[in-house]
Design an enzyme around this catalytic site. Structure first.
Site, mmCIF file in Angstrom:
data_model
loop_
_atom_site.group_PDB
_atom_site.id
_atom_site.type_symbol
_atom_site.label_atom_id
_atom_site.label_comp_id
_atom_site.label_asym_id
_atom_site.label_seq_id
_atom_site.Cartn_x
_atom_site.Cartn_y
_atom_site.Cartn_z
ATOM 1 C CB SER A 1 -0.875 -0.001 1.261
ATOM 2 O OG SER A 1 -1.517 1.251 1.452
ATOM 3 C CE1 TYR B 1 -3.399 -2.003 5.658
ATOM 4 C CE2 TYR B 1 -3.222 0.283 4.952
ATOM 5 C CZ TYR B 1 -3.337 -1.057 4.652
ATOM 6 O OH TYR B 1 -3.375 -1.462 3.339
#
Length: 251
Positions: free
Chosen positions: A137, A150
């Site tokens: 990501s 995250y």
């Protein structure tokens, strides 16, 4: 069953990027082993694309060992591994961090990638032309308020993947990191515990990427000749400049 086709393994294949990637690789002629926890979804997908479904949770060592055994029944080696299983939970600041959310994110994104990669690595090397694609990501190199659980997990997942690049130098295995920005999948729905209104608000006023957009790039990576290694690919929608900057149309 033993196939003579090139074999690809895709984790997190029950929906979103994983499902779209499985379809893309099948269209390219791979026998795709689709891996996820939701048995009904991957069974239907495997039947549709002529692949093999393996129900496995990447956080479970026994399930990953069973996945490796299942791969051996399909083929003697594996050509492509797509580490796609992962996700986020919550958006709490560090001061209010939910340790169970953090534990899940690290188990799934980091240790899940480690377990699957370590289990299948000998089979990738044995293929003579292996490829490991890890879907991280932009959170693997950016941070944002509320996202420490995250972003830290994705930073670690990226570090694991990039470390392998050096450790496997001289081996017949290529490594590509795919780092997407906003992609309209179940990601936000999972992060916000099924809150559809909150999940939809993430993409309001802009045009996000689709799972098919990411899968198309992974298919391109998988189709490169053995000497070509696309190390890292960052993919954002046009409307997004960073994890915290996006252009949104005012209704």
């Amino acid at each position: 069953m033993t196939t003579t086709q090139r074999v690809a393994v895709v984790t997190g294949a029950s929906s979103g990027i994983g499902e779209a990637t499985a379809r893309t690789l099948a269209e390219q002629g791979f026998h795709v082993i689709v891996v996820a926890r939701r048995a009904n979804l991957i069974a239907a997908l495997a039947e549709e694309i002529g692949g093999t479904a393996v129900v496995a949770d990447v956080t479970d060592p026994a399930a990953v060992a069973a996945l490796a055994d299942a791969c051996d029944r399909v083929a003697g080696s594996i050509n492509v591994l797509v580490n796609n299983a992962g996700g986020a939970k919550g958006l709490a600041p560090v001061s209010d961090a939910d340790l169970e959310h953090w534990r899940w994110m690290w188990e799934t994104n980091v240790l899940g990638t480690l377990r699957v990669t370590r289990a299948l690595l000998p089979r990738l090397i044995a293929s003579g032309d292996g490829l490991i694609v890890t879907v991280t990501s932009i959170a693997a190199f950016e941070i944002y308020d509320g996202g420490a659980g995250y972003t830290s997990a994705k930073h670690a997942q990226s570090a694991l993947h990039r470390t392998l690049r050096g450790e496997l130098l001289g081996k017949p295995v290529r490594l590509t990191e795919i780092a997407p920005g906003m992609v309209d999948t179940e990601f936000s729905l999972v992060r916000f515990d099924g809150d559809r209104e909150r999940a939809d608000a993430v993409y309001a006023g802009l045009t996000p990427l689709t799972a098919a957009d990411i899968a198309e790039v992974i298919g391109f990576v998988a189709s490169r000749p053995p000497h070509v290694d696309l190390d890292q690919i960052v993919i954002r929608p046009r409307d997004q400049a960073s994890a915290t900057r996006a252009h949104r149309q005012v209704p």
